[in-house]
Design an enzyme around this catalytic site. Structure first.
Site, PDB file in Angstrom:
ATOM      1  N   LEU A  37      11.529  21.255  16.096  1.00 23.44           N
ATOM      2  CA  LEU A  37      10.305  21.733  16.749  1.00 23.44           C
ATOM      3  C   LEU A  37      10.471  21.866  18.260  1.00 23.44           C
ATOM      4  O   LEU A  37      11.228  21.136  18.883  1.00 23.44           O
ATOM      5  CB  LEU A  37       9.151  20.771  16.441  1.00 23.44           C
ATOM      6  CG  LEU A  37       8.841  20.581  14.959  1.00 23.44           C
ATOM      7  CD1 LEU A  37       7.659  19.624  14.783  1.00 23.44           C
ATOM      8  CD2 LEU A  37       8.553  21.901  14.260  1.00 23.44           C
ATOM      9  N   GLU A  39       8.035  23.646  21.893  1.00 22.87           N
ATOM     10  CA  GLU A  39       6.672  23.865  22.401  1.00 22.87           C
ATOM     11  C   GLU A  39       5.974  25.038  21.688  1.00 22.87           C
ATOM     12  O   GLU A  39       4.756  25.049  21.568  1.00 22.87           O
ATOM     13  CB  GLU A  39       6.744  24.082  23.913  1.00 22.87           C
ATOM     14  CG  GLU A  39       5.434  24.063  24.648  1.00 22.87           C
ATOM     15  CD  GLU A  39       4.560  22.826  24.364  1.00 22.87           C
ATOM     16  OE1 GLU A  39       3.343  23.010  24.195  1.00 22.87           O
ATOM     17  OE2 GLU A  39       5.089  21.693  24.292  1.00 22.87           O
ATOM     18  N   HIS A  41       6.146  25.761  18.435  1.00 19.37           N
ATOM     19  CA  HIS A  41       5.535  25.175  17.233  1.00 19.37           C
ATOM     20  C   HIS A  41       4.318  24.333  17.617  1.00 19.37           C
ATOM     21  O   HIS A  41       3.287  24.371  16.945  1.00 19.37           O
ATOM     22  CB  HIS A  41       6.529  24.256  16.515  1.00 19.37           C
ATOM     23  CG  HIS A  41       7.783  24.926  16.041  1.00 19.37           C
ATOM     24  ND1 HIS A  41       9.002  24.698  16.621  1.00 19.37           N
ATOM     25  CD2 HIS A  41       8.013  25.804  15.030  1.00 19.37           C
ATOM     26  CE1 HIS A  41       9.929  25.395  15.991  1.00 19.37           C
ATOM     27  NE2 HIS A  41       9.365  26.088  15.023  1.00 19.37           N
ATOM     28  N   SER A 189      14.155  27.705  17.897  1.00 19.03           N
ATOM     29  CA  SER A 189      15.024  26.593  17.487  1.00 19.03           C
ATOM     30  C   SER A 189      16.480  26.975  17.699  1.00 19.03           C
ATOM     31  O   SER A 189      17.332  26.114  17.953  1.00 19.03           O
ATOM     32  CB  SER A 189      14.787  26.262  16.013  1.00 19.03           C
ATOM     33  OG  SER A 189      13.429  25.957  15.804  1.00 19.03           O
ATOM     34  N   ARG A 190      16.794  28.257  17.586  1.00 22.87           N
ATOM     35  CA  ARG A 190      18.187  28.697  17.730  1.00 22.87           C
ATOM     36  C   ARG A 190      18.651  28.696  19.188  1.00 22.87           C
ATOM     37  O   ARG A 190      19.843  28.844  19.438  1.00 22.87           O
ATOM     38  CB  ARG A 190      18.380  30.077  17.098  1.00 22.87           C
ATOM     39  CG  ARG A 190      18.261  30.036  15.569  1.00 22.87           C
ATOM     40  CD  ARG A 190      18.681  31.339  14.918  1.00 22.87           C
ATOM     41  NE  ARG A 190      18.785  31.223  13.477  1.00 22.87           N
ATOM     42  CZ  ARG A 190      17.800  31.502  12.619  1.00 22.87           C
ATOM     43  NH1 ARG A 190      16.631  31.929  13.061  1.00 22.87           N
ATOM     44  NH2 ARG A 190      17.977  31.362  11.318  1.00 22.87           N
TER      45      ARG A 190
HETATM   46  P1  AMP Z   1      10.362  28.522  12.480  1.00 21.60           P
HETATM   47  O1  AMP Z   1      10.438  27.025  12.494  1.00 21.60           O
HETATM   48  O2  AMP Z   1      11.325  29.192  13.392  1.00 21.60           O
HETATM   49  O3  AMP Z   1      10.333  29.081  11.082  1.00 21.60           O
HETATM   50  O4  AMP Z   1       8.940  28.872  13.096  1.00 21.60           O
HETATM   51  C1  AMP Z   1       7.774  28.316  12.566  1.00 21.60           C
HETATM   52  C2  AMP Z   1       6.590  28.998  13.198  1.00 21.60           C
HETATM   53  O5  AMP Z   1       6.628  28.827  14.624  1.00 21.60           O
HETATM   54  C3  AMP Z   1       6.561  30.509  12.927  1.00 21.60           C
HETATM   55  O6  AMP Z   1       5.227  30.907  12.646  1.00 21.60           O
HETATM   56  C4  AMP Z   1       7.070  31.071  14.229  1.00 21.60           C
HETATM   57  O7  AMP Z   1       6.618  32.382  14.482  1.00 21.60           O
HETATM   58  C5  AMP Z   1       6.497  30.094  15.233  1.00 21.60           C
HETATM   59  N1  AMP Z   1       7.223  30.146  16.503  1.00 21.60           N
HETATM   60  C6  AMP Z   1       8.562  30.054  16.679  1.00 21.60           C
HETATM   61  N2  AMP Z   1       8.872  30.222  17.979  1.00 21.60           N
HETATM   62  C7  AMP Z   1       7.714  30.423  18.638  1.00 21.60           C
HETATM   63  C8  AMP Z   1       7.372  30.677  20.019  1.00 21.60           C
HETATM   64  N3  AMP Z   1       8.285  30.747  20.981  1.00 21.60           N
HETATM   65  N4  AMP Z   1       6.060  30.846  20.319  1.00 21.60           N
HETATM   66  C9  AMP Z   1       5.103  30.783  19.346  1.00 21.60           C
HETATM   67  N5  AMP Z   1       5.367  30.553  18.048  1.00 21.60           N
HETATM   68  C10 AMP Z   1       6.646  30.379  17.691  1.00 21.60           C
END
Ligand code: AMP
Length: 317
Positions: A37, A39, A41, A189-190
């Site tokens: 996670l 900011e 998330h 996360s990447r």
């Molecule tokens: P992930 O863990 O990458 O699958 O992301 C989980 C959720 O967090 C998804 O709905 C993403 O679109 C959202 N998310 C990831 N990065 C960001 C960011 N920089 N700003 C806002 N939401 C994000």
């Protein structure tokens, strides 16, 4: 003192919790994540918490990684994630095992066909089928009234919006704005795969989007000119796409006029494949940032939820 949220691993535990929460006549909110996670998330959690109790799911979904992608090396750190969530209004974390969501005889897929085809869909075979399938499973297990997703994954938002509509899922979706570093780099996360020189190079993605936006702001409305400016900014990187598409159907016309458009880029920096986008409302005299869907604002969703509860009460006497 802040304490970590309760962690549930079994669907029946989450269902029991959600039944109890629902009894209090408040919408239950799900924030699906793959953990690691940041900011971005946490901003989704804060947005969701304005509506009701929040369940965060943490699950690295194998089905959304194409062969040869980073499923094995994707960062996983549940203890750190729980520490980050400890300071926030999170009622529970749902962290299922892989065999719970994908038992050996699992045989059902959910696919949104046309919206999944371009952009990331064209470069990550099966990716969106994996996303829609896991989100449908999570919706089935948790049964939330609201789910919050980030516009950082704009195509994912469009695909999930279509899935809930086509399958008549009684769930309101909220799309929260992208959280960026001051440099413009979108949190991901990447980004953990990047060293300092990589981070400098990764800034090209947001720079490409701003370059495309600035070309539109000169009055240019031809797709080729906007995409050329984005490609030029990405020239140093191996990039998958740099495109201007129409919302909400991702059409790819030669010229745009009065429209809501998505500028979207995907590029490789070191071992990380990064994506970013800008959603813009284009009118004759102005080009401004806009949400993906007008009706997805928090206020509109609260109003619909309140109206839904009134309907239910009327229907049930
Ligand atoms: P992930 O863990 O990458 O699958 O992301 C989980 C959720 O967090 C998804 O709905 C993403 O679109 C959202 N998310 C990831 N990065 C960001 C960011 N920089 N700003 C806002 N939401 C994000």
């Amino acid at each position: 003192m802040a304490h970590p949220p309760v962690v549930l691993h079994e669907p029946r535990e989450v269902r029991a919790l959600v039944r109890r929460l629902r009894g209090k006549d408040q919408p239950v909110v799900l924030v699906p994540t793959m953990g690691s996670l940041h900011e971005g998330h946490l901003s989704l959690v804060r947005t969701g918490a304005k509506l009701g109790p929040v369940v965060v799911s943490i699950f690295v979904n194998p089905a959304q990684f194409a062969p040869g992608e980073d499923f094995e090396s994707y960062p996983r750190d549940l203890a750190r994630d729980l520490d980050l969530l400890a300071g926030l209004p999170v009622t529970a974390v749902f962290a299922p095992e892989q065999r719970t969501l994908y038992p050996e005889d699992s045989d059902t897929w959910v696919e949104v066909e046309r919206l999944s085809a371009p952009l990331c869909g064209a470069h990550r075979p099966g990716h969106f089928r994996g996303v829609t399938t896991v989100v449908a499973k999570l919706f089935g297990i948790v049964g939330p009234d609201v789910a919050v997703f980030g516009q950082k994954d704009a195509q994912q938002c469009l695909v999930l919006h279509r899935m809930t509509r086509d399958l008549e899922m009684p769930i309101e979706l909220i799309f929260a704005p992208t959280v960026r570093e001051p440099s413009g780099l979108a949190l991901s996360s990447r980004n953990r795969y990047l060293d300092e020189p990589d981070r400098q190079r990764a800034m090209r993605l947001s720079e490409a989007l701003f370059a495309g936006r600035d070309v539109l702001r000169t009055g240019e409305r031809r797709r080729d000119a906007v995409e050329a400016a984005m490609r030029e900014a990405l020239a140093d990187l191996a990039f998958d796409y740099a495109e201007m598409r129409l919302l909400p159907d991702l059409a790819h016309p030669q010229v745009v006029s009065e429209a809501r458009v998505l500028l979207a880029v995907a590029a490789h920096v070191s071992t990380a494949r990064l994506i970013d986008n800008l959603c813009l409302q284009v009118t004759a005299g102005e080009v401004r940032e806009a949400p993906l869907f007008d009706d997805a604002t928090l206020e509109a969703v609260s109003a619909r939820l309140a109206a839904g509860r009134v309907d239910e009460k009327e229907n049930h006497g």
